[in-house]
Design an enzyme around this catalytic site. Structure first.
Site, PDB file in Angstrom:
ATOM      1  N   HIS A   1      40.465  40.815  38.815  1.00  0.00           N
ATOM      2  CA  HIS A   1      41.051  41.022  37.490  1.00  0.00           C
ATOM      3  C   HIS A   1      42.051  39.940  37.120  1.00  0.00           C
ATOM      4  O   HIS A   1      42.495  39.877  35.971  1.00  0.00           O
ATOM      5  CB  HIS A   1      41.717  42.405  37.404  1.00  0.00           C
ATOM      6  CG  HIS A   1      43.004  42.545  38.141  1.00  0.00           C
ATOM      7  ND1 HIS A   1      43.087  43.077  39.414  1.00  0.00           N
ATOM      8  CD2 HIS A   1      44.274  42.238  37.796  1.00  0.00           C
ATOM      9  CE1 HIS A   1      44.348  43.092  39.798  1.00  0.00           C
ATOM     10  NE2 HIS A   1      45.103  42.588  38.834  1.00  0.00           N
TER      11      HIS A   1
ATOM     12  N   ASP B   1      36.893  44.336  42.777  1.00  0.00           N
ATOM     13  CA  ASP B   1      38.050  43.586  42.294  1.00  0.00           C
ATOM     14  C   ASP B   1      38.235  42.386  43.209  1.00  0.00           C
ATOM     15  O   ASP B   1      39.201  42.299  43.968  1.00  0.00           O
ATOM     16  CB  ASP B   1      39.299  44.469  42.270  1.00  0.00           C
ATOM     17  CG  ASP B   1      40.414  43.871  41.394  1.00  0.00           C
ATOM     18  OD1 ASP B   1      40.201  42.785  40.831  1.00  0.00           O
ATOM     19  OD2 ASP B   1      41.481  44.507  41.285  1.00  0.00           O
TER      20      ASP B   1
ATOM     21  N   GLY C   1      52.256  41.252  38.988  1.00  0.00           N
ATOM     22  CA  GLY C   1      52.411  39.924  39.558  1.00  0.00           C
ATOM     23  C   GLY C   1      52.061  39.899  41.035  1.00  0.00           C
ATOM     24  O   GLY C   1      51.758  38.849  41.595  1.00  0.00           O
TER      25      GLY C   1
ATOM     26  N   SER D   1      49.452  41.372  42.121  1.00  0.00           N
ATOM     27  CA  SER D   1      47.992  41.450  42.142  1.00  0.00           C
ATOM     28  C   SER D   1      47.378  40.279  42.890  1.00  0.00           C
ATOM     29  O   SER D   1      47.790  39.123  42.720  1.00  0.00           O
ATOM     30  CB  SER D   1      47.441  41.459  40.713  1.00  0.00           C
ATOM     31  OG  SER D   1      47.546  42.732  40.155  1.00  0.00           O
TER      32      SER D   1
ATOM     33  N   SER E   1      44.851  45.209  44.504  1.00  0.00           N
ATOM     34  CA  SER E   1      44.114  45.505  43.278  1.00  0.00           C
ATOM     35  C   SER E   1      45.056  46.128  42.256  1.00  0.00           C
ATOM     36  O   SER E   1      45.439  45.494  41.285  1.00  0.00           O
ATOM     37  CB  SER E   1      42.940  46.441  43.580  1.00  0.00           C
ATOM     38  OG  SER E   1      42.273  46.818  42.386  1.00  0.00           O
TER      39      SER E   1
END
Length: 455
Positions: A242, A270, A349, A351, A366
């Site tokens: 993502h 993801d 952030g 992620s 994720s």
């Protein structure tokens, strides 16, 4: 001879054949992971639990309420428990219903079975036995039907579902109970297999926003590097899908041109990877507390209940435990499956950032709910599936792992991702995989009984 009698004789033989590999770590001895000179390496030695850096141990102490000795013993015990669970999974076959660890030092391994006749074999390996109604295969199949049904539904109000081996059920977490009922009805899953739990927050992807460092996509949004990887001679890193689409350019935390997304999947999975330019070099490290390097020595998947720590560019180091494997989660953008559910906190952030257990890479961040002030939960995309999907090799201190095995050869190959139950040949013998991992030089089947069983 009946099938059931043959099964129990096979289980007993398998246990007897591997009696020397009892769960050393479950004794609580600080030397549990040390093998006598000349013997096969223990699981803790194979997985290099002694390589856990001070920063990781400190984070475990802070977040799990441990002292340093407990943190060190926990990593040893979890390595040994994973190996024992893998062997029992192979021995029990269709009866196997999952395994988990518990206790401050993960000192107790429980293995579930659908057959009371397996209890003695489980206890002979130093584990506790739990007899349950449903096999892991049956629960996984039910969860797969939920995944299939979710493709045609809006599951925003029933955003999380997973196999809970400790409770021998498939759990759907819902904001509205009706949404859970609709998903279960569409999947046609036997309600005796399921449980609906209430939740109040919708998981979200941690967008805005080093492994764990920051990088920027299109000079705007920020995410975190998961794990440095290679693909042949090309260097790069794994991260969350993502965070960016294929073709999107990235810059590093220093705002220097870095690379380009080569592949990205989201939703559904993801996962993504970025190929970097010649100014950047992949290293076998994750950024730890205080800027210290945390070395990565492999990617053996941790069991339910194991400790896991996360590095991200917003909140740094935080630790917790693995609560569920094979989970599904619905974000506003769609459903992701399978992911691993944890008690680790994260914020926007973070992620794409690294999840690591001891020195074993686990996955990339994720999404989740909550934050690191009030507490929360997060989900990570397992790293082995990402590596397999893109044909990547995890950068480890044990070597690049991309070389072909030398003599005596066989079908085993460094760089390949293996799952429990997979079989290979090496040196004229056949081996069965006990724990999911990416193979690398030094981890040939005869050398790592924690990962491979000769059959």
């Amino acid at each position: 001879m009946s099938h059931r009698h043959r099964h129990h004789r096979a289980v007993g033989a398998a246990v007897a054949a591997t009696a020397a590999l009892l769960v050393a770590g479950l004794s609580g001895s600080a030397s549990a992971g040390t093998a006598p000179a000349g013997s096969s390496p223990t699981a803790a030695e194979t997985l290099r639990t002694d390589a856990a850096p001070p920063a990781l141990l400190k984070a475990m102490q802070r977040d799990l309420g441990l002292d340093r000795g407990q943190a060190e013993r926990r990593l040893v015990n979890e390595a040994e428990a994973g190996a024992t669970a893998g062997r029992l999974r192979a021995a029990l076959g269709d009866d196997f219903a999952g395994a988990w660890v518990r206790g401050a030092e993960s000192g107790t391994l429980t293995v579930a079975t659908t057959d009371a006749g397996d209890v003695a074999a489980i206890e002979a390996r130093g584990a506790e036995a739990k007899v349950v109604r449903h096999s892991l295969a049956a629960l996984d199949a039910a969860k797969a039907r939920l995944d299939e049904a979710a493709a045609g539904l809006n599951t925003a109000d029933a955003p999380v579902w997973y196999v809970d081996t400790r409770d021998n059920t498939v759990v759907v977490e819902a904001i509205r109970p009706a949404a859970a009922r609709a998903l279960l009805a569409a999947a046609g899953v036997d309600r005796s297999l399921t449980r609906v739990e209430s939740r109040t927050e919708r998981p979200r992807t941690f967008y805005d926003l080093r492994g764990g460092e920051a990088y920027y996509i299109n000079n705007s949004s920020r995410c975190s590097i998961g794990f440095p990887v290679t693909k042949g001679t090309q260097q790069g890193f794994a991260t969350a899908g993502h965070c960016g689409r294929a073709g999107a350019p990235t810059t590093g935390a220093n705002r220097v041109a870095q690379g380009t997304f080569q592949g990205s999947v989201f939703p559904g999975r993801d996962m993504a990877w970025v190929a970097t330019n010649s100014s950047w070099t992949a290293t076998p490290y994750v950024l730890g507390a205080g800027g210290q390097n945390v070395q990565v020595t492999g990617s053996t998947a941790a069991p339910v209940g194991a400790s896991v720590c996360r590095s991200g560019s917003t909140t740094g180091w935080h630790c917790g435990t693995v609560t569920q494997l094979n989970s599904s989660v619905t974000y506003q953008e769609g459903t992701i499956s399978p992911v691993t559910k944890t008690t680790v906190c994260a914020e926007p952030g973070d992620s794409g950032g690294s999840y690591i257990s001891g020195s074993q890479a686990q996955g990339v961040t994720s999404g989740g709910s909550g934050d690191c002030r009030s507490g929360g939960e997060t989900f990570f995309q397992p790293i082995n599936a990402l590596l397999q999907n893109y044909g990547l090799t995890l950068k480890t201190t044990g070597g690049d792992g991309g070389e072909e095995p030398g003599e005596p050869g066989g079908t085993w190959a460094a760089g390949t991702v293996y799952q429990p139950g997979d079989t290979v040949t090496y040196g004229g013998a056949t081996y069965r995989c006990l724990q999911g991992h990416q193979a690398h030089a030094g981890w040939e089947p005869p050398n790592v009984p924690a990962l491979w069983q000769r059959v």
